[in-house]
Design an enzyme around this catalytic site. Structure first.
Site, PDB file in Angstrom:
ATOM      1  N   GLU A   1      21.822 -32.698  13.445  1.00 47.91           N
ATOM      2  CA  GLU A   1      23.058 -32.951  14.211  1.00 47.91           C
ATOM      3  C   GLU A   1      23.313 -34.442  14.279  1.00 47.91           C
ATOM      4  O   GLU A   1      22.371 -35.224  14.234  1.00 47.91           O
ATOM      5  CB  GLU A   1      22.885 -32.472  15.671  1.00 47.91           C
ATOM      6  CG  GLU A   1      22.626 -31.020  15.831  1.00 47.91           C
ATOM      7  CD  GLU A   1      21.924 -30.691  17.161  1.00 47.91           C
ATOM      8  OE1 GLU A   1      21.813 -31.578  18.040  1.00 47.91           O
ATOM      9  OE2 GLU A   1      21.478 -29.548  17.291  1.00 47.91           O
TER      10      GLU A   1
ATOM     11  N   CYS B   1      51.760 -78.420   8.448  1.00 45.61           N
ATOM     12  CA  CYS B   1      50.361 -78.258   8.865  1.00 45.61           C
ATOM     13  C   CYS B   1      49.591 -77.665   7.688  1.00 45.61           C
ATOM     14  O   CYS B   1      49.904 -76.565   7.228  1.00 45.61           O
ATOM     15  CB  CYS B   1      50.267 -77.337  10.073  1.00 45.61           C
ATOM     16  SG  CYS B   1      48.560 -76.939  10.512  1.00 45.61           S
TER      17      CYS B   1
ATOM     18  N   TYR C   1      24.224 -29.268  22.356  1.00 41.50           N
ATOM     19  CA  TYR C   1      23.134 -29.392  21.394  1.00 41.50           C
ATOM     20  C   TYR C   1      21.893 -28.606  21.797  1.00 41.50           C
ATOM     21  O   TYR C   1      20.858 -28.709  21.135  1.00 41.50           O
ATOM     22  CB  TYR C   1      22.774 -30.848  21.145  1.00 41.50           C
ATOM     23  CG  TYR C   1      22.346 -31.629  22.359  1.00 41.50           C
ATOM     24  CD1 TYR C   1      21.180 -31.320  23.054  1.00 41.50           C
ATOM     25  CD2 TYR C   1      23.108 -32.702  22.813  1.00 41.50           C
ATOM     26  CE1 TYR C   1      20.795 -32.029  24.170  1.00 41.50           C
ATOM     27  CE2 TYR C   1      22.731 -33.425  23.920  1.00 41.50           C
ATOM     28  CZ  TYR C   1      21.568 -33.073  24.599  1.00 41.50           C
ATOM     29  OH  TYR C   1      21.187 -33.789  25.707  1.00 41.50           O
TER      30      TYR C   1
ATOM     31  N   LYS D   1      23.810 -37.739  16.361  1.00 39.38           N
ATOM     32  CA  LYS D   1      23.392 -38.116  17.709  1.00 39.38           C
ATOM     33  C   LYS D   1      24.540 -38.858  18.366  1.00 39.38           C
ATOM     34  O   LYS D   1      24.855 -39.981  17.996  1.00 39.38           O
ATOM     35  CB  LYS D   1      22.138 -38.985  17.678  1.00 39.38           C
ATOM     36  CG  LYS D   1      21.637 -39.325  19.060  1.00 39.38           C
ATOM     37  CD  LYS D   1      20.230 -39.878  19.030  1.00 39.38           C
ATOM     38  CE  LYS D   1      19.702 -40.107  20.441  1.00 39.38           C
ATOM     39  NZ  LYS D   1      20.533 -41.013  21.244  1.00 39.38           N
TER      40      LYS D   1
ATOM     41  N   LYS E   1      17.470 -43.152  14.269  1.00 43.01           N
ATOM     42  CA  LYS E   1      18.542 -44.057  14.700  1.00 43.01           C
ATOM     43  C   LYS E   1      19.204 -44.784  13.533  1.00 43.01           C
ATOM     44  O   LYS E   1      18.546 -45.173  12.573  1.00 43.01           O
ATOM     45  CB  LYS E   1      17.974 -45.097  15.685  1.00 43.01           C
ATOM     46  CG  LYS E   1      17.289 -44.484  16.888  1.00 43.01           C
ATOM     47  CD  LYS E   1      18.286 -43.925  17.888  1.00 43.01           C
ATOM     48  CE  LYS E   1      18.906 -45.020  18.693  1.00 43.01           C
ATOM     49  NZ  LYS E   1      18.492 -45.046  20.083  1.00 43.01           N
TER      50      LYS E   1
ATOM     51  N   CYS F   1      50.568 -73.983  16.864  1.00 41.64           N
ATOM     52  CA  CYS F   1      50.800 -75.311  16.319  1.00 41.64           C
ATOM     53  C   CYS F   1      52.271 -75.367  15.907  1.00 41.64           C
ATOM     54  O   CYS F   1      52.781 -74.458  15.260  1.00 41.64           O
ATOM     55  CB  CYS F   1      49.907 -75.529  15.096  1.00 41.64           C
ATOM     56  SG  CYS F   1      50.500 -76.813  13.973  1.00 41.64           S
TER      57      CYS F   1
ATOM     58  N   ARG G   1      22.063 -35.778  33.397  1.00 45.30           N
ATOM     59  CA  ARG G   1      20.641 -35.685  33.142  1.00 45.30           C
ATOM     60  C   ARG G   1      19.831 -36.415  34.207  1.00 45.30           C
ATOM     61  O   ARG G   1      18.769 -35.958  34.607  1.00 45.30           O
ATOM     62  CB  ARG G   1      20.334 -36.275  31.755  1.00 45.30           C
ATOM     63  CG  ARG G   1      18.877 -36.347  31.431  1.00 45.30           C
ATOM     64  CD  ARG G   1      18.640 -36.708  29.980  1.00 45.30           C
ATOM     65  NE  ARG G   1      17.216 -36.811  29.720  1.00 45.30           N
ATOM     66  CZ  ARG G   1      16.510 -37.906  29.870  1.00 45.30           C
ATOM     67  NH1 ARG G   1      17.090 -39.022  30.270  1.00 45.30           N
ATOM     68  NH2 ARG G   1      15.216 -37.921  29.624  1.00 45.30           N
TER      69      ARG G   1
ATOM     70  N   ASP H   1      26.800 -40.814  21.082  1.00 42.35           N
ATOM     71  CA  ASP H   1      26.535 -41.865  22.043  1.00 42.35           C
ATOM     72  C   ASP H   1      27.364 -41.592  23.283  1.00 42.35           C
ATOM     73  O   ASP H   1      28.479 -42.073  23.426  1.00 42.35           O
ATOM     74  CB  ASP H   1      26.911 -43.219  21.413  1.00 42.35           C
ATOM     75  CG  ASP H   1      26.077 -44.325  21.988  1.00 42.35           C
ATOM     76  OD1 ASP H   1      25.211 -44.030  22.826  1.00 42.35           O
ATOM     77  OD2 ASP H   1      26.301 -45.481  21.598  1.00 42.35           O
TER      78      ASP H   1
ATOM     79  N   ASP I   1      52.462 -26.642  19.608  1.00 38.61           N
ATOM     80  CA  ASP I   1      52.362 -27.265  20.927  1.00 38.61           C
ATOM     81  C   ASP I   1      53.441 -26.727  21.854  1.00 38.61           C
ATOM     82  O   ASP I   1      53.214 -26.517  23.041  1.00 38.61           O
ATOM     83  CB  ASP I   1      52.515 -28.788  20.802  1.00 38.61           C
ATOM     84  CG  ASP I   1      51.303 -29.422  20.139  1.00 38.61           C
ATOM     85  OD1 ASP I   1      50.340 -28.675  19.853  1.00 38.61           O
ATOM     86  OD2 ASP I   1      51.325 -30.643  19.913  1.00 38.61           O
TER      87      ASP I   1
ATOM     88  N   CYS J   1      47.268 -79.635  17.580  1.00 38.22           N
ATOM     89  CA  CYS J   1      46.676 -78.815  16.523  1.00 38.22           C
ATOM     90  C   CYS J   1      45.431 -79.501  15.963  1.00 38.22           C
ATOM     91  O   CYS J   1      45.494 -80.680  15.599  1.00 38.22           O
ATOM     92  CB  CYS J   1      47.692 -78.596  15.399  1.00 38.22           C
ATOM     93  SG  CYS J   1      46.981 -77.772  13.950  1.00 38.22           S
TER      94      CYS J   1
ATOM     95  N   CYS K   1      46.452 -80.557  12.115  1.00 35.87           N
ATOM     96  CA  CYS K   1      47.506 -81.518  11.766  1.00 35.87           C
ATOM     97  C   CYS K   1      47.953 -82.377  12.941  1.00 35.87           C
ATOM     98  O   CYS K   1      48.839 -83.216  12.796  1.00 35.87           O
ATOM     99  CB  CYS K   1      48.710 -80.802  11.170  1.00 35.87           C
ATOM    100  SG  CYS K   1      49.678 -79.892  12.382  1.00 35.87           S
TER     101      CYS K   1
HETATM  102  O1  D41 Z   1      23.713 -36.002  20.383  1.00 36.57           O
HETATM  103  C1  D41 Z   1      22.805 -36.277  21.156  1.00 36.57           C
HETATM  104  N1  D41 Z   1      22.867 -37.385  21.873  1.00 36.57           N
HETATM  105  C2  D41 Z   1      21.630 -35.365  21.310  1.00 36.57           C
HETATM  106  C3  D41 Z   1      20.778 -35.572  22.374  1.00 36.57           C
HETATM  107  C4  D41 Z   1      21.394 -34.302  20.421  1.00 36.57           C
HETATM  108  N2  D41 Z   1      22.211 -34.054  19.369  1.00 36.57           N
HETATM  109  N3  D41 Z   1      20.319 -33.491  20.612  1.00 36.57           N
HETATM  110  C5  D41 Z   1      19.477 -33.666  21.650  1.00 36.57           C
HETATM  111  N4  D41 Z   1      18.443 -32.810  21.807  1.00 36.57           N
HETATM  112  C6  D41 Z   1      17.607 -32.942  22.829  1.00 36.57           C
HETATM  113  C7  D41 Z   1      16.501 -31.961  22.980  1.00 36.57           C
HETATM  114  C8  D41 Z   1      15.784 -31.778  21.685  1.00 36.57           C
HETATM  115  C9  D41 Z   1      15.517 -32.418  24.029  1.00 36.57           C
HETATM  116  C10 D41 Z   1      17.081 -30.652  23.402  1.00 36.57           C
HETATM  117  C11 D41 Z   1      19.675 -34.727  22.594  1.00 36.57           C
HETATM  118  C12 D41 Z   1      18.758 -34.819  23.663  1.00 36.57           C
HETATM  119  N5  D41 Z   1      17.738 -33.925  23.764  1.00 36.57           N
HETATM  120  C13 D41 Z   1      18.814 -35.825  24.705  1.00 36.57           C
HETATM  121  N6  D41 Z   1      19.872 -36.531  25.080  1.00 36.57           N
HETATM  122  C14 D41 Z   1      19.540 -37.338  26.073  1.00 36.57           C
HETATM  123  C15 D41 Z   1      18.242 -37.160  26.366  1.00 36.57           C
HETATM  124  C16 D41 Z   1      17.779 -36.194  25.520  1.00 36.57           C
END
Ligand code: D41
Length: 674
Positions: free
Chosen positions: A115, A434, A227, A117, A316, A428, A138, A119, A35, A410, A413
Site C-alpha cells: 500500500e 536594466c 489500511y 504510506k 520510506k 525595478c 491513534r 502522510d 452532479d 535595483c 542597474c
Molecule cells: O498509510 C499509512 N500511513 C499506513 C499506516 C498504512 N498504509 N498501513 C499501516 N498499517 C499499520 C499496521 C500494520 C499496524 C496495521 C499504517 C499503520 N499501521 C500506522 N499508522 C500510524 C501508526 C501505525
C-alpha cells in the site's frame, strides 16, 4: 404533526440512494449520475427534512455539515492497541525483513499486500450494526481522542455501510489525509482572507481533524483510506489482508486504489520503485509504501514486538523536506522587473536532489516568515516546483542573524524601485535598460512557446551580451556564424545550428510574435486573442485603450499595458528591425467575420416567402446565430413573416427587435459577404 408513511419511505429511499452515490463518487471514483442529478436528490431530501424536522437523524447525508462545537475531545481507550510500524530505508533493510520472516515461518515464498504510506493521521472507526458509532485518533496507541463529530463530516466515510454481511461490531483503521489539490485551494483561500496557511497537507489534515467546531472540519477537503482493522470477530475474518480490504471496500469504506499484491522482497522493491516514480502524480502525499504479509495465519504466527507487528514494515521514500542554513539572501530581478528574494542555502539533499537555493516568493512573504541570513530553515521540494522555505526554526537562530530590507534601488542597474499597485510586489523601474530585465526578456523571446530559437540558452545569452554582440532582441538576427563560433563552448557546428534555428524562427505566427515581445500582462492566451481580433500588427499598434477594452477578456489594466508598450519609441524601433530582418507570419484566419452573428438569438414567427424556416435556421447558424422557439428578454431578433402569431405580440411587449422578411434578408446579406 404526524409524518405520512409515504414521506418516511421516500426520505429513507433518498438517503439510501444518496449514500450509494456518495460511495460511487468518493470511494470508487465512478459516479453513475451527474452532479445535477445528485444535487436534486439532495435538495429533495433537504426539503422533506425541513418540512418534517422530526425525520432528521444525525446520520442523514444532509447532516455532514457538522455537529455543534465541543469543549475538548474526550479520551478513548483502544480495545486493541494501535501499534506503530517499523521503518526501512534501504533495499537491504527489506531483504533483511524478509529473511527474518522466512526464518520464523520456515516457508519459501511469501505474498505481500502493498500500500502507499499516506502522510496523514491514523484513526480508528467503530461500526455497530452497520452504523458509524465512534471515531478516534491513534493518540499514543493506547488512548486516543474522540473525533467522531469531525470524522462524520468526511464525505468518503460511510455513516451507514453499503452491501451486507458485516459483523455486528468492528473497527476499520486507516489514515485521514488532505488531498494535495484540496490543500492548495485551502491555503490559497486562507491567504486571500489573511488567515493562517498550513505548511503541508499533513499539518492541514491534523489541524482540520482536531477542530473543536465540526462545521469548520466539514469545509475542509479531508479524505480517508482504510489500511487495517482493530476489533473484528475472528471467525469472520477472510484468510488474507487483501481480501479484508476488498471486503471493506464492498461495504463502502475507502481503500487506496494504488494497493497491490506482490511476491517476495523483489516484488516489494519493484512496487516501491513504481510508486516512487508515480509519487509526484498521485493526488495525495506519500512518505513511503507499506508491505504486509498477506496471510493472516502467518501474521498471527509472526506476532508483535513491543511496539510494532513483525509482519509489516514501512519503506520510506527520500524526504521532501530538509533543514539547512540560509547563507545569504539574494535579490533577483525578473523579466518584468519584479524583485524576488532568494535564499542561498548550504547545499542539502531533498528527495534525492541537491538544493542550494530556495524561493522566498516576495518581500512580504519573507517578512511574514521572518527569514534571516544565518537562520536554520525547513525547506521543501514538491513535484518539479522550485524549492521553497517552509519555516524558520527560531530556536536555532544565531545572535548575528541578519534580516534584509527590500532595496530602494535595483541591485543590478541601480534604477529606482517602485511598489506595484497591488502592494505585495516591488519592481525595478529600469525596463530594458536594466541588464537583468534585458537578459530575461531575451530568454523569453527565444523560449519554446515564443520564437522557439533552439539552442539559445541562458549561458549563451550572457556571453552575447557581455561581448557586446547583441544589445536587444533584434540584434540576434544580425549574428553571423563566425562571431558565434568564437564564443566559449561553441564550435563551427553549433554556431551553424544556431544560425539555422534563428532563420527558422523567422517564420512564425502573429500570436507567438506578440507573446515573444513580452508585453506586460500579455501571456500566450491574451496574445492569441489579440492576434485573432486584429489579425494585423499595424491594427493592434493603432488600437486605443477603449477599443482594446471592447474585446471580451481584455480588461483596463491589460489594455493600458498594451497601449503603453506600443507608444515606446524604443519598442517600435525594435519591432521595425525585427520585421526588416525577415520575421513574418501568415495573416490569421478571419474567425470573427465567419461567425458575425455569434451569440445572437433569433425567433421566427409567421411564414417566410423566400425560404423555408429550416433553410433560414441553417443560414443563421452558419453565421454563428442561434434559433430558439420562444421569445424572452434575451432574444436579440424576432423575424416576422406573413401572419405572425403571439410571439410577435410578445416581442413588441418586451421591446425585442422585430425584423420583417426584407430586413432579415438584408441582415443575412450584410453578414455573409467576406
Ligand atoms: O498509510 C499509512 N500511513 C499506513 C499506516 C498504512 N498504509 N498501513 C499501516 N498499517 C499499520 C499496521 C500494520 C499496524 C496495521 C499504517 C499503520 N499501521 C500506522 N499508522 C500510524 C501508526 C501505525
Amino acid at each position: 404533526m404526524t409524518v405520512p408513511g409515504k414521506v418516511k419511505r421516500r426520505v429513507e429511499e433518498l438517503r439510501r440512494e444518496i449514500e450509494y452515490h456518495n460511495y460511487r463518487y468518493y470511494v470508487l471514483d465512478q459516479p453513475v449520475i451527474s452532479d445535477a442529478e445528485y444535487d436534486s436528490l439532495m435538495a429533495e431530501l433537504q426539503r422533506l427534512e425541513q418540512r418534517y424536522p422530526e425525520l432528521v437523524t444525525p446520520e442523514s447525508p444532509t447532516q455532514r455539515i457538522g455537529a455543534p462545537p465541543s469543549e475538548a475531545f474526550a479520551p478513548v481507550r483502544h480495545d486493541v492497541p494501535m501499534l506503530s510500524l517499523d521503518n526501512a530505508f534501504t533495499e537491504q533493510d527489506i531483504h533483511d525483513f524478509e529473511r527474518r520472516i522466512k526464518e520464523r515461518l520456515g516457508v519459501g515464498t511469501i505474498d505481500y499486500s502493498t500500500e502507499p504510506k499516506l502522510d496523514g493521521l491514523a484513526v480508528t472507526i467503530v461500526y455497530e450494526e452497520g452504523h458509524l458509532v465512534r471515531a478516534a485518533t491513534r493518540g499514543d496507541g493506547y488512548t486516543g481522542e474522540d473525533v467522531t463529530a469531525n470524522v462524520r463530516t468526511i464525505r468518503s466515510i460511510p455513516l451507514r455501510l453499503q452491501g451486507s454481511g458485516w459483523p455486528d461490531r468492528f473497527e476499520a483503521r486507516g489514515e485521514v489525509f488532505m488531498p494535495i489539490e484540496g490543500f492548495r485551494q485551502l491555503n490559497e483561500w486562507a491567504e486571500r482572507h489573511g488567515e493562517k496557511t498550513f505548511a503541508n497537507p499533513r499539518n492541514a489534515a491534523a489541524g482540520s481533524l482536531r477542530q473543536l467546531d465540526p462545521k469548520v472540519t466539514a469545509r475542509r477537503p479531508l479524505d480517508f483510506f482504510c489500511y487495517g482493522f482493530g476489533i473484528f470477530p475472528e471467525e469472520r475474518l477472510p484468510p488474507t489482508h487483501h481480501e479484508m480490504l476488498d471486503q471493506f471496500l464492498s461495504w463502502g469504506i475507502p481503500v487506496a486504489p494504488e494497493r497491490s499484491l506482490v511476491q517476495g522482497a523483489d516484488g516489494c522493491l519493484s512496487y516501491y520503485r513504481d510508486m516512487l516514480n508515480r509519487r509526484e502524480d498521485l493526488p495525495y502525499e506519500t512518505d513511503g509504501v507499506v508491505y504486509k504479509v498477506d496471510r493472516f495465519d502467518w501474521q498471527h504466527q509472526l506476532g508483535y514486538t513491543a511496539r510494532a507487528p513483525r509482519w509489516a514494515i514501512a519503506h520510506k521514500f527520500p524526504a521532501h523536506e530538509a533543514t539547512t542554513v540560509v547563507e545569504d539572501i539574494e535579490v533577483q530581478v525578473g523579466r518584468t522587473g519584479i524583485l524576488t528574494p532568494v535564499a542561498k542555502l548550504r547545499p542539502v539533499q531533498v528527495g534525492g536532489v541537491t538544493v542550494s537555493s530556495a524561493s522566498l516568493h516576495n518581500f512580504e512573504e519573507m517578512k511574514r516568515k521572518d527569514v534571516r541570513i544565518g537562520d536554520t530553515v525547513v525547506i521543501r521540494r514538491a513535484g518539479d516546483v522550485i524549492p521553497e522555505v517552509v519555516q524558520v526554526i527560531v530556536e536555532k537562530r544565531p545572535d548575528d542573524a541578519r534580516a534584509i530590507e527590500p532595496p530602494k534601488r535595483c541591485p543590478v542597474c541601480a534604477s529606482e524601485v517602485v511598489a506595484d499597485p497591488g502592494g505585495t510586489l516591488i519592481r525595478c523601474s529600469g525596463g530594458l535598460f536594466c541588464p537583468a530585465q534585458l537578459k530575461a526578456s531575451i530568454k523569453h523571446f527565444a523560449s519554446r512557446r515564443a520564437m522557439d530559437i533552439d539552442g539559445l540558452g541562458e549561458k549563451l545569452i550572457d556571453q552575447l551580451l557581455e561581448k557586446g554582440l547583441i544589445k536587444d532582441i533584434a540584434d540576434l538576427y544580425n549574428l553571423d556564424a563566425d562571431q558565434l563560433a568564437s564564443l566559449e563552448r561553441m564550435g563551427p557546428k553549433s554556431a551553424q545550428n544556431l544560425i539555422e534555428a534563428l532563420e527558422k524562427s523567422k517564420h512564425t505566427t502573429l500570436a507567438r510574435f506578440l507573446y515573444a515581445l513580452g508585453i506586460r500582462e500579455v501571456g500566450e492566451v491574451t496574445a492569441q486573442i489579440l492576434a485573432d481580433h486584429f489579425r494585423s500588427l499595424d491594427k493592434l499598434k493603432a488600437a486605443g485603450e477603449e477599443e482594446l477594452e471592447q474585446i471580451p477578456s481584455i480588461g483596463p489594466i491589460v489594455a493600458k499595458h498594451i497601449v503603453a508598450f506600443f507608444r515606446q519609441p524604443h519598442n517600435l524601433e525594435v519591432i521595425r528591425r525585427l520585421l526588416e530582418a525577415g520575421i513574418h507570419w501568415e495573416t490569421p484566419e478571419d474567425t470573427s467575420k465567419a461567425r458575425p452573428l455569434e451569440g445572437k438569438t433569433f425567433v421566427f414567427t409567421g411564414t417566410l416567402s423566400s425560404m423555408s424556416r429550416d433553410e433560414a435556421k441553417e443560414k443563421l447558424e452558419s453565421l454563428g446565430g442561434k434559433v430558439t422557439g420562444s421569445v424572452s428578454r434575451k432574444t436579440d431578433f424576432v423575424v416576422a413573416g406573413k401572419d405572425p402569431g403571439s410571439k410577435f405580440d410578445k416581442a413588441r411587449k418586451l421591446g425585442v427587435n422585430i425584423l420583417d422578411e426584407e430586413q432579415f434578408l438584408d441582415l443575412l446579406q450584410q453578414n455573409s459577404s467576406s
